[in-house]
Scaffold this motif. Sequence first.
Motif, mmCIF file in Angstrom:
data_model
loop_
_atom_site.group_PDB
_atom_site.id
_atom_site.type_symbol
_atom_site.label_atom_id
_atom_site.label_comp_id
_atom_site.label_asym_id
_atom_site.label_seq_id
_atom_site.Cartn_x
_atom_site.Cartn_y
_atom_site.Cartn_z
ATOM 1 N N ALA A 37 0.910 -1.203 -0.040
ATOM 2 C CA ALA A 37 -0.097 0.123 -0.085
ATOM 3 C C ALA A 37 0.841 1.313 0.128
ATOM 4 O O ALA A 37 0.628 2.223 -0.842
ATOM 5 N N LEU A 40 4.783 4.811 -4.107
ATOM 6 C CA LEU A 40 4.850 6.404 -4.712
ATOM 7 C C LEU A 40 3.347 7.137 -4.496
ATOM 8 O O LEU A 40 3.702 8.375 -4.328
ATOM 9 N N ILE A 119 0.413 -1.237 -14.564
ATOM 10 C CA ILE A 119 0.704 -0.579 -13.556
ATOM 11 C C ILE A 119 2.279 -0.434 -13.222
ATOM 12 O O ILE A 119 2.884 0.554 -13.430
ATOM 13 N N TYR A 123 5.002 2.142 -13.237
ATOM 14 C CA TYR A 123 5.369 2.538 -11.838
ATOM 15 C C TYR A 123 6.787 2.494 -11.580
ATOM 16 O O TYR A 123 7.460 3.262 -10.672
ATOM 17 N N SER A 244 -3.827 4.002 -3.653
ATOM 18 C CA SER A 244 -2.972 4.154 -2.442
ATOM 19 C C SER A 244 -3.103 2.907 -1.595
ATOM 20 O O SER A 244 -2.066 2.177 -1.212
ATOM 21 N N ALA A 245 -4.218 2.189 -1.553
ATOM 22 C CA ALA A 245 -4.328 1.018 -0.669
ATOM 23 C C ALA A 245 -4.031 -0.258 -1.454
ATOM 24 O O ALA A 245 -4.374 -1.324 -1.083
ATOM 25 N N ALA A 251 -4.457 -7.347 -6.695
ATOM 26 C CA ALA A 251 -3.002 -7.764 -6.121
ATOM 27 C C ALA A 251 -3.222 -8.178 -4.323
ATOM 28 O O ALA A 251 -2.601 -9.284 -4.034
ATOM 29 N N SER A 337 5.892 -2.020 -3.035
ATOM 30 C CA SER A 337 4.845 -1.941 -3.833
ATOM 31 C C SER A 337 4.988 -2.813 -5.014
ATOM 32 O O SER A 337 3.896 -3.385 -5.218
ATOM 33 N N LEU A 412 -9.214 0.427 -12.249
ATOM 34 C CA LEU A 412 -9.394 0.324 -10.856
ATOM 35 C C LEU A 412 -10.800 0.252 -10.309
ATOM 36 O O LEU A 412 -11.289 -0.434 -9.775
HETATM 37 N N1 TRP Z 1 -0.404 1.337 -3.451
HETATM 38 C C1 TRP Z 1 0.838 1.509 -4.267
HETATM 39 C C2 TRP Z 1 1.370 2.686 -4.002
HETATM 40 O O1 TRP Z 1 0.468 3.643 -3.112
HETATM 41 C C3 TRP Z 1 0.780 0.965 -5.599
HETATM 42 C C4 TRP Z 1 0.362 -0.257 -5.906
HETATM 43 C C5 TRP Z 1 0.891 -1.754 -5.459
HETATM 44 C C6 TRP Z 1 -0.923 -0.662 -6.248
HETATM 45 N N2 TRP Z 1 0.038 -2.334 -5.871
HETATM 46 C C7 TRP Z 1 -1.061 -1.808 -6.335
HETATM 47 C C8 TRP Z 1 -2.038 0.001 -6.930
HETATM 48 C C9 TRP Z 1 -2.133 -2.685 -6.912
HETATM 49 C C10 TRP Z 1 -2.972 -0.425 -7.407
HETATM 50 C C11 TRP Z 1 -3.390 -1.833 -7.402
HETATM 51 O O2 TRP Z 1 2.312 3.343 -4.552
#
Ligand code: TRP
Length: 469
Positions: A37, A40, A119, A123, A244-245, A251, A337, A412
């Motif tokens: 979570a 970035l 992502i 990312y 963010s979560a 995942a 992440s 999402l």
């Molecule tokens: N949550 C991570 C962040 O805040 C990014 C991330 C990791 C993510 N796994 C994810 C976002 C799955 C969406 C789905 O940077």
Amino acid sequence: MATSIWKRYFAESLERGQMERKWSSGGMFLLAAVGSAVGLANIWRFPYVVGANGGGAFVLIYILSMFLVTIPLLVAEIVLGRRGGGDPVITMRRLAEESGLSRAWGNYGWLSLFTTLTILSFYSVISGWSLAYIPKMLTGLAHENVEGIQREYALLTAGPGAMIFWHGVFMVFTTAIIARGLNRGIESAVKFLMPVLFLTLIVLLIYGFLVGDMGAAMRYLFTPDFSKLNFQVVLMAVGSSFFSASVGVGAMMTYGAYLPRSVSVWGVATGTVVIDLAVSLVAGLAIFSIIFANGLDADSGPGLMFLALPLAFSQISGGILVGLLFFVLLFLAALTSAFSLLEPTVLWLNDRYRVSRAAAAWGVGFVVWLAGFATVFSFNLWKDVHLLSVIPRFHDSSILDLLDFLVTNLLLPAGGLALAIFTGWRVARSTLREELGAGTGSIVFALWIRLVRYLVPVALLALFVGNLV
Ligand code: TRP
């Protein structure tokens, strides 16, 4: 006779496979989930998105969304994952079968694998920047003036070479750890990295108190100006809380598949989201207190961390060390992440095609590295490529802008919507009660199932439609 021996053998080996594929404890799951979570989105994205969306009012909606939409969905995602016990494709098929539903629900699994890899492809490019800034800080970036710092930022993005390199280095870190497996890879990494991450964050917060303008940062984050609120801002806040979560695209479903039965899903889901939220707020306070103390602009966009911070550090004592800490923090957060973005596909290849973890991880990692070139090129070679320029809204969107939009505003919310409908309306209620250890008198369960059935789908549908029109 012979068949029953085989049956038993398979049942046992499956069971054993499952037993060897568990987090060693609930605490380990929590560390890995928080690692996923916190990334970035907390340290790089949250501050500039708050800046661009008017401060306090955005933060308020963001917090509400975390509790009313994100926690219920995370509970659902983990519960489904643990019940199914496999990668998102298998898990959704098993659950659909168990509740006598259409196998088409398995398609959610494909959406999941596609989205997590998409992502990861961009990312890891931005994560590569955090790596690139570590040697930059060491070699005197913090002594530069405004032009010098802008020149360095431009240099990083001007040609594809440097970004491809750092994005590659980041992918090698991620892949090497995933290849080592669940307990020896992810667990060993987060056990060590998460404490370092929290310690770094606390040091930075204290530094912000001592040297920055904490009062201004607090006012900025926590004084809501409701005139700034509009439909668009609310949508942005909800989408950001998902990202963010790490909720919505399987995942956490994959991490949930490794969760021992004895652990309470309520506890780990709430813990993950609350810590994730706290980290965003703390990182926001630390960054804004430094930004404001230096008279810099809060809404300077994605460059906030890479332009404003080195500049701020050039003006204060101990700047180099603290600046260095910031980029190390960003790198560690991004790395833990990225694990959760690579894991679902590796598990799928491992289970479905019996590819070894290492081969799966390196193969997929390589493909993601190549896919990341699209993001890299969108800063230089393809800067003027606007694929959707016929649509006014995307008139001058780069490929990265489009990818970001596709993920945060479409994939999402769509994934979350599917999860909410599946969990709230399709899966047998008894299955959910069993997994959550909730009797018919459980108030928490009653509240949760109502949120998942009504509030979450309605909010997401609004988000989804609102973003399209
Ligand atoms: N949550 C991570 C962040 O805040 C990014 C991330 C990791 C993510 N796994 C994810 C976002 C799955 C969406 C789905 O940077």
